[in-house]
Design an enzyme around this catalytic site. Structure first.
Site, PDB file in Angstrom:
ATOM      1  N   HIS A 187     -16.893 -22.141  -9.336  1.00  0.00           N
ATOM      2  CA  HIS A 187     -18.214 -22.415  -9.778  1.00  0.00           C
ATOM      3  C   HIS A 187     -19.098 -21.087 -10.074  1.00  0.00           C
ATOM      4  CE1 HIS A 187     -17.052 -26.628 -10.191  1.00  0.00           C
ATOM      5  NE2 HIS A 187     -18.188 -26.634 -11.293  1.00  0.00           N
ATOM      6  N   GLY A 188     -18.854 -20.281  -9.061  1.00  0.00           N
ATOM      7  CA  GLY A 188     -19.875 -18.970  -9.005  1.00  0.00           C
ATOM      8  C   GLY A 188     -19.440 -18.272  -7.488  1.00  0.00           C
TER       9      GLY A 188
END
Length: 468
Positions: free
Chosen positions: A320-321
């Site tokens: 996700h990041g």
């Protein structure tokens, strides 16, 4: 280009649909491929080259794996090369800066680095190409010998930017053989308008509350204010991402494709396990099939199963990041899933359903704090405010103001996150006489006009998951 923009709604989409439907069957895929590349290049004119290189590389690696089916060593070597190159490209653009910053922080050194713009959708289309390569290697799908068809699979614009993550095995037949019909187009239009309304009318408006609260100093945030901000983001990300998924599914139906459901009313869940069967289903399915099961799944010893779960959720968070707060968010859910399975599961199941639901919602709201925070320090201080540590007490004037001015919107969003509104609509419109379908046309037409009225005066409103 985003689905909730006037350029997309009144220029790109109408032109694409007209040309696509008028084109002979033999070139429909070419038309869609060109439209998809234009769609991507509109916002990423430089990184279209990266996508084309990814398409070309993975196409030929798939062909090479298929060519070496009778030579296991060469076939495995090609698989490993394809996986390594895809992961390297994703890692370089998404995690290079994060890695250097982490090394600098741990070793107290100063390795110079340059910020890289993250290619939009790279996490999604990389996972799609990986699923194709792995499935060809496993013999689950036949290799795609037409590079234009393969390029369409990778770049198909409805789900290119933020999913759902489509496995090749699920659309292989649709790429070459699909049916277009008025009924399918109509269903797709309803999906699209419903998703557009979720994004523009609900996500964007409830997001204003979240934005206002995270812009405050921690000394001004009371317990009530902090929870209002968490609730606002919880609802915003659902309607934002869920709305995008509905639009993607709807656009797919308009073009003759059937994409998998990506959300199934996750906030009505009664446990974390159930929540992850309902939230971002395509991502959960991908990690289950290509990471969790190859690691042994749950058909291993308890210690090994714990390791498998934590590996999957570490990678889920990191996907996700490029930030430690995303990693912590992933591990947070990994730990909770293990606690439910081995300790609390049997007790949670015996609780009244209302308490099960409250338990789930509280856990999820706290989890989203890790997700929206810029770093772990911010997350820790925000969660502290939620539990009356370092904030402005339980309630203050700003909390009362935000509560009174947003409670109706919060209730509307909360009810809208359940299946009851849609069920009532289907009962009133579709389970009566056929002529009442025109009622649906009128309702969706009015809804579309309301959305357009908002968009005319709105500023740029990208989807939250574009950053991933």
């Amino acid at each position: 280009m985003v689905f909730s923009s006037l350029v997309f709604l009144f220029t790109f989409l109408p032109i694409t649909l007209v040309v696509y439907y008028l084109a002979p069957w033999k070139i429909k895929n070419i038309v869609l491929l060109i439209a998809s590349l234009v769609f991507y290049a509109w916002g990423e004119p430089v990184y279209i080259i990266l996508m084309l290189l990814s398409i070309t590389f993975n196409y030929f690696m798939g062909r090479d794996i298929d060519f070496n089916q009778d030579e296991p060593v060469k076939k495995k070597r090609s698989l490993i090369l394809a996986i390594v190159v895809n992961i390297f490209i994703l890692g370089f653009f998404k995690y290079y800066v994060f890695l250097v910053q982490t090394i600098n922080s741990i070793l107290s050194i100063n390795i110079p680095y340059r910020e890289l713009a993250l290619p939009i959708g790279i996490s999604f289309y990389t996972f799609q190409t990986l699923s194709y390569i792995i499935d060809v290697y496993m013999g689950k799908v036949k290799v795609q010998k037409n590079i234009f068809n393969f390029g369409l699979y990778v770049s198909l614009f409805p789900q290119l930017i933020a999913g759902p993550i489509i496995k090749y095995i699920d659309v292989a037949n649709q790429i070459e053989h699909r049916k277009l019909s008025i009924d399918s187009f109509g269903v797709g239009t309803m999906y699209f308008i419903r998703g557009l309304a979720k994004k523009v009318l609900l996500a964007n408006n409830i997001g204003l509350l979240h934005t206002a609260i995270i812009g405050m100093e921690f000394s001004e945030i009371s317990v009530l204010t902090a929870w209002l901000g968490g609730i606002a983001y919880t609802l915003q990300i659902y309607f934002d991402f869920g709305g995008y998924s509905d639009m993607a599914i709807g656009l797919g139906r308009m073009l003759g494709f059937n994409f998998m459901k990506n959300f199934d009313y996750p906030y009505i869940s009664k446990s974390i396990t159930e929540f992850w069967h309902r939230w971002h289903i395509s991502l959960s399915t991908w990690f289950k099939e290509y990471v969790y099961i190859p690691l042994g799944g749950n058909k291993v010893s308890v210690p090994r199963h714990i390791i498998n779960i934590m590996i999957v959720w570490f990678l889920t968070g990191l996907w996700h990041g490029a930030s430690w707060n995303f990693v912590v968010w992933g591990l947070y859910y990994g730990v909770l899933l293990l606690i439910e399975k081995y300790i609390l599961g049997k007790y949670i199941g015996k609780m009244p359903q209302v308490l099960q639901h409250i338990y789930l919602v509280v856990i999820v709201i706290i989890g989203w704090v890790f997700f929206f925070s810029p770093d772990m320090g911010y997350a820790a201080r925000y969660i502290g405010c939620m539990f009356d540590v370092g904030g402005a007490g339980f309630i203050n004037k700003s909390a009362v103001y935000y509560f009174l001015t947003n409670i109706i919107l919060i209730l509307i969003c909360a009810i809208g996150s359940t299946p009851y509104v849609h069920r009532l609509f289907k009962i009133l419109v579709f389970k009566t006489k056929k002529k009442h379908i025109w009622s649906a046309v009128v309702i969706y037409g009015i809804l579309f006009l309301i959305v357009i009225a908002y968009l005319v005066s709105a500023t740029y409103n990208p989807f939250l998951y574009f950053r991933f």
